[in-house]
Design a protein around this motif. Sequence first.
Motif, PDB file in Angstrom:
ATOM      1  N   LEU A  30       8.725   5.446  21.274  1.00 47.90           N
ATOM      2  CA  LEU A  30       8.986   4.756  20.008  1.00 47.90           C
ATOM      3  C   LEU A  30       9.792   5.631  19.051  1.00 47.90           C
ATOM      4  N   CYS A  31       9.557   6.933  19.116  1.00 50.52           N
ATOM      5  CA  CYS A  31      10.301   7.876  18.271  1.00 50.52           C
ATOM      6  C   CYS A  31      11.650   8.250  18.871  1.00 50.52           C
ATOM      7  N   GLU A  32      11.951   7.667  20.034  1.00 48.38           N
ATOM      8  CA  GLU A  32      13.214   7.933  20.731  1.00 48.38           C
ATOM      9  C   GLU A  32      13.380   9.419  21.024  1.00 48.38           C
ATOM     10  N   LYS A  33      12.290  10.043  21.475  1.00 49.40           N
ATOM     11  CA  LYS A  33      12.307  11.445  21.853  1.00 49.40           C
ATOM     12  C   LYS A  33      12.020  11.582  23.342  1.00 49.40           C
ATOM     13  N   THR A  34      12.491  12.683  23.907  1.00 55.20           N
ATOM     14  CA  THR A  34      12.323  12.923  25.332  1.00 55.20           C
ATOM     15  C   THR A  34      11.345  14.068  25.570  1.00 55.20           C
ATOM     16  N   MET A  35      10.989  14.242  26.843  1.00 53.69           N
ATOM     17  CA  MET A  35      10.100  15.344  27.198  1.00 53.69           C
ATOM     18  C   MET A  35      10.766  16.690  26.948  1.00 53.69           C
ATOM     19  N   ASP A  36      12.092  16.756  27.147  1.00 58.58           N
ATOM     20  CA  ASP A  36      12.809  18.003  26.869  1.00 58.58           C
ATOM     21  C   ASP A  36      12.696  18.367  25.399  1.00 58.58           C
ATOM     22  N   TRP A  37      12.822  17.364  24.535  1.00 56.16           N
ATOM     23  CA  TRP A  37      12.666  17.612  23.095  1.00 56.16           C
ATOM     24  C   TRP A  37      11.262  18.111  22.793  1.00 56.16           C
ATOM     25  N   LEU A  38      10.273  17.507  23.421  1.00 58.15           N
ATOM     26  CA  LEU A  38       8.890  17.908  23.177  1.00 58.15           C
ATOM     27  C   LEU A  38       8.646  19.338  23.646  1.00 58.15           C
ATOM     28  N   LYS A  39       9.200  19.688  24.806  1.00 55.68           N
ATOM     29  CA  LYS A  39       9.006  21.047  25.325  1.00 55.68           C
ATOM     30  C   LYS A  39       9.618  22.083  24.384  1.00 55.68           C
ATOM     31  N   LYS A  40      10.773  21.737  23.771  1.00 56.88           N
ATOM     32  CA  LYS A  40      11.402  22.654  22.824  1.00 56.88           C
ATOM     33  C   LYS A  40      10.513  22.853  21.594  1.00 56.88           C
ATOM     34  N   GLN A  41       9.912  21.753  21.124  1.00 54.17           N
ATOM     35  CA  GLN A  41       9.034  21.859  19.958  1.00 54.17           C
ATOM     36  C   GLN A  41       7.798  22.693  20.275  1.00 54.17           C
ATOM     37  N   VAL A  42       7.299  22.558  21.508  1.00 52.64           N
ATOM     38  CA  VAL A  42       6.129  23.327  21.918  1.00 52.64           C
ATOM     39  C   VAL A  42       6.463  24.816  21.938  1.00 52.64           C
ATOM     40  N   ARG A  43       7.631  25.166  22.471  1.00 52.68           N
ATOM     41  CA  ARG A  43       8.032  26.573  22.540  1.00 52.68           C
ATOM     42  C   ARG A  43       8.256  27.142  21.147  1.00 52.68           C
ATOM     43  N   ARG A  44       8.768  26.332  20.219  1.00 50.34           N
ATOM     44  CA  ARG A  44       8.981  26.797  18.847  1.00 50.34           C
ATOM     45  C   ARG A  44       7.652  27.141  18.162  1.00 50.34           C
ATOM     46  N   GLN A  45       6.604  26.507  18.602  1.00 50.61           N
ATOM     47  CA  GLN A  45       5.281  26.792  18.036  1.00 50.61           C
ATOM     48  C   GLN A  45       4.621  27.983  18.723  1.00 50.61           C
ATOM     49  N   GLY A  46       5.337  28.583  19.665  1.00 50.73           N
ATOM     50  CA  GLY A  46       4.783  29.725  20.384  1.00 50.73           C
ATOM     51  C   GLY A  46       3.757  29.348  21.433  1.00 50.73           C
ATOM     52  N   LEU A  47       3.850  28.112  21.929  1.00 49.60           N
ATOM     53  CA  LEU A  47       2.895  27.628  22.923  1.00 49.60           C
ATOM     54  C   LEU A  47       3.617  27.401  24.253  1.00 49.60           C
ATOM     55  N   LYS A  48       2.827  27.367  25.322  1.00 50.11           N
ATOM     56  CA  LYS A  48       3.404  27.196  26.647  1.00 50.11           C
ATOM     57  C   LYS A  48       3.476  25.740  27.065  1.00 50.11           C
ATOM     58  N   ASP A  49       2.507  24.950  26.645  1.00 50.75           N
ATOM     59  CA  ASP A  49       2.433  23.565  27.111  1.00 50.75           C
ATOM     60  C   ASP A  49       1.834  22.694  26.015  1.00 50.75           C
ATOM     61  N   TYR A  50       2.190  21.394  26.041  1.00 49.41           N
ATOM     62  CA  TYR A  50       1.655  20.500  25.020  1.00 49.41           C
ATOM     63  C   TYR A  50       0.144  20.330  25.145  1.00 49.41           C
ATOM     64  N   ARG A  51      -0.414  20.687  26.282  1.00 50.00           N
ATOM     65  CA  ARG A  51      -1.868  20.620  26.457  1.00 50.00           C
ATOM     66  C   ARG A  51      -2.592  21.658  25.591  1.00 50.00           C
ATOM     67  N   ASP A  52      -1.837  22.619  25.050  1.00 48.66           N
ATOM     68  CA  ASP A  52      -2.408  23.621  24.156  1.00 48.66           C
ATOM     69  C   ASP A  52      -2.409  23.163  22.707  1.00 48.66           C
ATOM     70  N   ILE A  53      -1.926  21.924  22.457  1.00 51.73           N
ATOM     71  CA  ILE A  53      -1.813  21.401  21.097  1.00 51.73           C
ATOM     72  C   ILE A  53      -2.975  20.460  20.816  1.00 51.73           C
ATOM     73  N   PHE A  54      -3.608  20.654  19.678  1.00 56.82           N
ATOM     74  CA  PHE A  54      -4.699  19.769  19.259  1.00 56.82           C
ATOM     75  C   PHE A  54      -4.139  18.494  18.633  1.00 56.82           C
ATOM     76  N   LEU A  55      -3.103  18.640  17.784  1.00 58.70           N
ATOM     77  CA  LEU A  55      -2.484  17.481  17.140  1.00 58.70           C
ATOM     78  C   LEU A  55      -1.019  17.775  16.875  1.00 58.70           C
ATOM     79  N   LEU A  56      -0.155  16.845  17.259  1.00 56.68           N
ATOM     80  CA  LEU A  56       1.279  16.948  16.987  1.00 56.68           C
ATOM     81  C   LEU A  56       1.755  15.596  16.487  1.00 56.68           C
ATOM     82  N   THR A  57       2.296  15.561  15.267  1.00 51.39           N
ATOM     83  CA  THR A  57       2.782  14.316  14.680  1.00 51.39           C
ATOM     84  C   THR A  57       4.236  14.469  14.256  1.00 51.39           C
ATOM     85  N   LEU A  58       4.909  13.336  14.153  1.00 48.87           N
ATOM     86  CA  LEU A  58       6.305  13.281  13.724  1.00 48.87           C
ATOM     87  C   LEU A  58       6.465  12.101  12.786  1.00 48.87           C
ATOM     88  N   ASP A  59       7.007  12.355  11.557  1.00 54.12           N
ATOM     89  CA  ASP A  59       7.199  11.253  10.620  1.00 54.12           C
ATOM     90  C   ASP A  59       8.649  10.793  10.628  1.00 54.12           C
TER      91      ASP A  59
END
Length: 227
Positions: A184-213
Amino acid sequence: MATAFLRTVILYFFITAGLRLMGKRQIGELEPSELVLTMMLSDLAAVPMQDFGIPLLSGIIPILTLLSLSMLLSQSSLYSLRIRRLLCGSPTVLIDHGKLRQDAMRKNRFTIDELLEELRGQGICDIKDVKYAILENSGQLSVLPWPQTQPPSSDDLGVKAADSISLPVVLVNDGRLISRNLELCEKTMDWLKKQVRRQGLKDYRDIFLLTLDGGGNINCIPKENSK
């Protein structure tokens, strides 16, 4: 044991489905008729759950009758003001232009201590600062202060405020990816992986909550001890 478990599960889901028809309300927001219905349903459901000698159908039929009656009365109240007033009552003004209506308070058995408590809960310390205080059918108190006691808005100050408010979309919930929201946000998995790395994390499974407005702002809360 299995019979008790099965009867309890059936009645639980049956009553839950029926109460969902009443709408999304909290207990404190129930109308008097809805509160009575809830109490009666709980009593009717308890009997067939405890007494195995009573057929399950004997418990379901009264519950279904009450739910049908409630639906009928609710539908009738949409078309008749008299029925609506009879079932739900009418809001009562307790403070009118800063003046306390003691007769209305006595009629509704609303004490001055309860009134002051409600006002303090809305950040008001003096009754004179209130233009209207209305006791709603749900028992909640709606407080409307005088305009001069309210904080100035952007229109009052002559400032044009940008409409930057948008609802955030949850992309990751407790390590689980919401793929539909990502699309719905017109985002891809590659975009998500980049955001995860920017947070200093290895995988989105390490995230408790991720939102986009709607403004592209990202809120990321890592799981504890995930870094």
